[in-house]
Design an enzyme around this catalytic site. Structure first.
Site, PDB file in Angstrom:
ATOM      1  CD  GLU A  33      -2.395   1.799   0.267  1.00 25.84           C
ATOM      2  OE1 GLU A  33      -3.305   0.795  -0.554  1.00 25.84           O
ATOM      3  OE2 GLU A  33      -2.194   2.892  -0.490  1.00 25.84           O
ATOM      4  N   GLY A  38      -7.024   0.768   3.405  1.00 26.45           N
ATOM      5  CA  GLY A  38      -8.644   0.745   2.628  1.00 26.45           C
ATOM      6  C   GLY A  38      -8.538   1.634   1.668  1.00 26.45           C
ATOM      7  N   GLY A  39      -7.592   2.604   0.818  1.00 28.24           N
ATOM      8  CA  GLY A  39      -7.929   3.172  -0.480  1.00 28.24           C
ATOM      9  C   GLY A  39      -9.060   3.983  -0.568  1.00 28.24           C
ATOM     10  CB  THR A  40     -11.130   5.058  -3.031  1.00 29.07           C
ATOM     11  OG1 THR A  40      -9.825   5.252  -4.192  1.00 29.07           O
ATOM     12  CG2 THR A  40     -12.620   6.535  -3.544  1.00 29.07           C
ATOM     13  CB  CYS A  41     -14.873   2.469  -0.346  1.00 34.77           C
ATOM     14  SG  CYS A  41     -15.870   2.528   0.448  1.00 34.77           S
ATOM     15  CG  HIS A 440     -48.702  -1.233   7.150  1.00 32.77           C
ATOM     16  ND1 HIS A 440     -49.195  -0.051   5.961  1.00 32.77           N
ATOM     17  CD2 HIS A 440     -49.437  -0.451   8.618  1.00 32.77           C
ATOM     18  CE1 HIS A 440     -49.506   0.983   6.585  1.00 32.77           C
ATOM     19  NE2 HIS A 440     -49.819   0.696   7.932  1.00 32.77           N
TER      20      HIS A 440
HETATM   21  C1  LIG Z   1     -16.427  10.974  -3.084  1.00 37.53           C
HETATM   22  C2  LIG Z   1     -16.453   9.100  -3.235  1.00 37.53           C
HETATM   23  C3  LIG Z   1     -18.198   8.253  -3.323  1.00 37.53           C
HETATM   24  C4  LIG Z   1     -18.047   7.062  -3.060  1.00 37.53           C
HETATM   25  N1  LIG Z   1     -19.390   6.391  -3.071  1.00 37.53           N
HETATM   26  C5  LIG Z   1     -19.323   5.280  -2.911  1.00 37.53           C
HETATM   27  C6  LIG Z   1     -20.374   4.424  -2.404  1.00 37.53           C
HETATM   28  O1  LIG Z   1     -21.129   5.130  -1.722  1.00 37.53           O
HETATM   29  N2  LIG Z   1     -20.890   3.657  -2.785  1.00 37.53           N
HETATM   30  C7  LIG Z   1     -19.546   2.553  -3.702  1.00 37.53           C
HETATM   31  O2  LIG Z   1     -20.144   1.502  -3.602  1.00 37.53           O
HETATM   32  N3  LIG Z   1     -18.849   3.562  -4.640  1.00 37.53           N
HETATM   33  C8  LIG Z   1     -18.704   4.272  -3.735  1.00 37.53           C
HETATM   34  N4  LIG Z   1     -17.809   5.314  -3.960  1.00 37.53           N
HETATM   35  C9  LIG Z   1     -16.573   4.965  -5.127  1.00 37.53           C
HETATM   36  C10 LIG Z   1     -15.358   3.581  -4.442  1.00 37.53           C
HETATM   37  O3  LIG Z   1     -14.779   4.240  -3.515  1.00 37.53           O
HETATM   38  C11 LIG Z   1     -14.334   3.029  -5.011  1.00 37.53           C
HETATM   39  O4  LIG Z   1     -15.355   1.913  -6.416  1.00 37.53           O
HETATM   40  C12 LIG Z   1     -14.316   1.366  -4.273  1.00 37.53           C
HETATM   41  O5  LIG Z   1     -12.930   2.188  -3.096  1.00 37.53           O
HETATM   42  C13 LIG Z   1     -13.515   0.204  -4.834  1.00 37.53           C
HETATM   43  O6  LIG Z   1     -11.940   0.534  -5.187  1.00 37.53           O
HETATM   44  P1  LIG Z   1     -11.146   0.193  -5.629  1.00 37.53           P
HETATM   45  O7  LIG Z   1     -11.085  -1.533  -4.147  1.00 37.53           O
HETATM   46  O8  LIG Z   1     -10.270  -0.381  -6.981  1.00 37.53           O
HETATM   47  O9  LIG Z   1      -9.506   0.875  -4.876  1.00 37.53           O
HETATM   48  P2  LIG Z   1      -8.800   1.833  -4.563  1.00 37.53           P
HETATM   49  O10 LIG Z   1     -10.132   1.656  -2.651  1.00 37.53           O
HETATM   50  O11 LIG Z   1      -9.282   2.676  -5.120  1.00 37.53           O
HETATM   51  O12 LIG Z   1      -7.950   0.861  -3.634  1.00 37.53           O
HETATM   52  C14 LIG Z   1      -6.683   1.321  -4.261  1.00 37.53           C
HETATM   53  C15 LIG Z   1      -5.445   1.330  -3.396  1.00 37.53           C
HETATM   54  O13 LIG Z   1      -4.482   1.067  -4.005  1.00 37.53           O
HETATM   55  C16 LIG Z   1      -3.648   1.816  -3.420  1.00 37.53           C
HETATM   56  N5  LIG Z   1      -2.508   2.181  -4.789  1.00 37.53           N
HETATM   57  C17 LIG Z   1      -2.616   2.528  -6.131  1.00 37.53           C
HETATM   58  N6  LIG Z   1      -2.333   2.316  -6.768  1.00 37.53           N
HETATM   59  C18 LIG Z   1      -0.588   1.650  -5.988  1.00 37.53           C
HETATM   60  C19 LIG Z   1       0.368   1.138  -6.243  1.00 37.53           C
HETATM   61  N7  LIG Z   1       0.828   1.765  -7.580  1.00 37.53           N
HETATM   62  N8  LIG Z   1       1.452   0.661  -5.127  1.00 37.53           N
HETATM   63  C20 LIG Z   1       0.747   1.026  -3.889  1.00 37.53           C
HETATM   64  N9  LIG Z   1      -0.345   0.930  -3.692  1.00 37.53           N
HETATM   65  C21 LIG Z   1      -0.866   1.092  -4.901  1.00 37.53           C
HETATM   66  C22 LIG Z   1      -3.915   3.297  -3.650  1.00 37.53           C
HETATM   67  O14 LIG Z   1      -2.938   3.639  -2.592  1.00 37.53           O
HETATM   68  C23 LIG Z   1      -5.242   2.593  -2.514  1.00 37.53           C
HETATM   69  O15 LIG Z   1      -5.459   2.760  -1.114  1.00 37.53           O
HETATM   70  C24 LIG Z   1     -17.087   6.900  -3.963  1.00 37.53           C
HETATM   71  C25 LIG Z   1     -15.851   6.944  -4.541  1.00 37.53           C
HETATM   72  C26 LIG Z   1     -16.010   8.390  -4.346  1.00 37.53           C
HETATM   73  C27 LIG Z   1     -14.421   9.193  -4.557  1.00 37.53           C
END
Ligand SMILES: Cc1cc2nc3c(=O)[nH]c(=O)nc-3n(C[C@H](O)[C@H](O)[C@H](O)COP(=O)(O)OP(=O)(O)OC[C@H]3O[C@@H](n4cnc5c(N)ncnc54)[C@H](O)[C@@H]3O)c2cc1C
Length: 458
Positions: A33, A38-41, A440
């Site tokens: 990482e 935990g990434g984006t979500c 209901h």
């Molecule tokens: C504002 C917002 C609201 C959202 N709301 C919702 C919602 O309500 N419901 C829903 O289902 N989805 C929602 N989403 C979408 C959801 O967040 C993503 O679809 C979800 O996080 C899935 O992502 P993922 O598993 O592909 O990777 P991500 O969660 O994006 O994680 C990828 C990880 O990889 C890491 N990484 C990237 N490149 C490298 C590298 N070269 N080396 C090491 N690490 C790396 C990053 O740092 C990150 O931690 C939302 C998105 C946003 C932006």
């Protein structure tokens, strides 16, 4: 060089549970990482936005307290520092819990740093090169900064930098009238900002049906959000401490001036700096990794899961990617992406729940279909709660009686959609639910009623 059975790049929604399954199966796993566990979500997507949507709902309900016979003395005031602190606490618990779980996982080694392929089965991180027969890419995506004239002259926010904001923008300009932009629009309006949404297309959330899009615009406009559609050739420029956005709209002033600018115009995959060329992994023109129905890339032993493969853009689709890969590798269960029914929510209030095809898609398919609709005004639970905006719509295949799709815009639409989704997964005819006795008073109890009054789709 360190040898592993498997390397996972990224700790989004697929990587960590996969590490859990692979290590439980006895594999030696490395997970990498570069930023936030935990990434984006967890950090800048679903969790923080829904936490803030909850704060915004509380403010909205407080302002409407008198409608319910509740007297509040004084003006409703939102403390943005407290809103952010609440959000940070909830996010912090998730991200630290996940990191701890991975670090304590037997058989799993956590690396922090940016990972890049150096060959098809070797990945460099920090000063080390890791090798494995199996590599799983779960790198997700990031906000897209479009090629917009003037963008290099102004400060702008993305969904990530919005998370650090602990002040109220007096006037928030949001470029992008789709899912992410609209959630922020309503949230900040309810916090007390002036909000203008600027959308290039002729209407908001353009992939939804016209009537859904119009009802969503109505909901937002009732709260005082300004919406500017048909904004062709958007430009931005500095105006003192403010930012001006040129719109070139068909109607309305050709420029809007605000204090803060949020770009919500889409996302791009984090595949541009991953050394994919060294691995020989093929992407499409937009950078999404090409995968087959079981998420294998063109390189033997390399898979791509989550947003970076372009097969989904949601937490539940990324998690389902994990389930598909784990089932194929470990359970002798040939699960596939094509088994998945498209489904998602838009978390404005009231929310929009979506499953399967839209009405426009059904019409385009040309198949004979039936349609049922119901305004939320007709739903007792909605009237009782004083939340009657929106409507429900369901589409059914006339021959098979299977549900093709639904849009539930209204109170609890984000939950109600699941009774329809489950029927679709069960491949059962709509008549099964028509005869089901729902509880209901709920919104769900009106779904069988709606199914009892289907009309031919003209
Ligand atoms: C504002 C917002 C609201 C959202 N709301 C919702 C919602 O309500 N419901 C829903 O289902 N989805 C929602 N989403 C979408 C959801 O967040 C993503 O679809 C979800 O996080 C899935 O992502 P993922 O598993 O592909 O990777 P991500 O969660 O994006 O994680 C990828 C990880 O990889 C890491 N990484 C990237 N490149 C490298 C590298 N070269 N080396 C090491 N690490 C790396 C990053 O740092 C990150 O931690 C939302 C998105 C946003 C932006």
């Amino acid at each position: 060089m360190s040898d592993f059975d498997a390397i996972i790049i990224g700790t989004g929604q697929a990587g960590p549970p996969l590490a859990g399954r692979l290590t439980a199966a006895g594999m030696k796993v490395a997970i990498i990482e570069r930023k936030l566990f935990g990434g984006t979500c967890v950090n800048v997507g679903c969790t923080p936005t829904k936490t803030m949507v909850a704060s915004a709902y509380a403010a909205h309900l407080a302002r409407r307290a008198a409608d319910y016979g509740v007297a509040l003395d004084g003006k409703v005031r939102v403390d943005m520092k407290q809103v952010k602190a609440r959000k940070d606490a909830i996010v912090g618990r998730s991200t630290t819990g996940l990191e701890r779980w991975l670090r304590e996982m037997a058989g799993c080694t956590v690396y922090t740093g940016h990972a890049r392929f150096v060959s098809s089965h070797e990945v460099a991180v920090g000063g080390e090169v890791l090798a494995a027969e199996k590599i799983f890419i779960n790198v997700g995506g990031r906000a897209l900064a479009p090629d917009m004239p003037g963008l290099d002259q102004v400060d702008y926010l993305t969904n990530s930098s919005m998370m650090a904001l602990d002040v109220l923008p007096p006037h928030l300009l949001i470029v992008g009238g789709s899912y992410i932009g609209l959630e922020f629009a309503q949230m900040f309006r309810r916090f007390g900002s002036e909000v203008t949404v600027i959308e290039m297309a002729p209407r908001l959330i353009a992939r939804e049906d016209d009537d859904v899009s119009a009802a969503v615009a109505d909901i937002l406009q009732r709260e005082g959000i300004a919406i500017r559609v048909n904004a062709k050739c958007i430009t931005v420029s500095r105006r003192g401490n403010d930012v001006a956005t040129g719109l070139d709209c068909i109607e309305g002033a050709p420029e809007v001036v605000g204090t803060h600018l949020l770009l919500a115009v889409g996302r791009r995959p984090n595949t541009d700096d991953l050394g994919l060329d060294k691995a020989g992994v093929v992407t499409d023109q937009r950078g999404y990794i090409q995968v087959d129905d079981q998420l294998r890339t063109n390189v033997e032993g390399v898979w791509a899961l989550g947003d970076c493969n372009g097969k989904g853009a949601f937490t539940h689709t990324s998690y389902n990617d994990f389930e598909i890969v784990a089932a194929n590798l470990l359970d002798n269960d040939a699960r596939r992406v094509s088994d998945r029914i498209p489904a998602y929510n838009l978390y404005i209030d009231p929310p929009l729940g979506r499953a399967g095809m839209s009405e426009a898609e059904v019409r385009k398919s040309g198949r004979p279909a039936l349609i049922g609709t119901m305004p939320m005004e007709s739903v007792g639970r909605a009237r009782e709660k004083g939340e009657t905006l929106g409507f429900m719509k369901v589409l059914v295949d006339r021959a098979s009686k299977h549900i093709l799709g639904a849009s539930i815009l209204g109170l609890n639409g984000d939950e109600v959609i699941h009774c329809i989704l489950d029927l679709m997964y069960a491949k059962a005819p709509y008549t099964v639910m028509q005869r089901a006795v729902h509880i209901h008073p709920t919104v769900s109890e009106l779904v069988p009623t709606m199914l009892g009054d289907l009309k031919p789709l003209q």
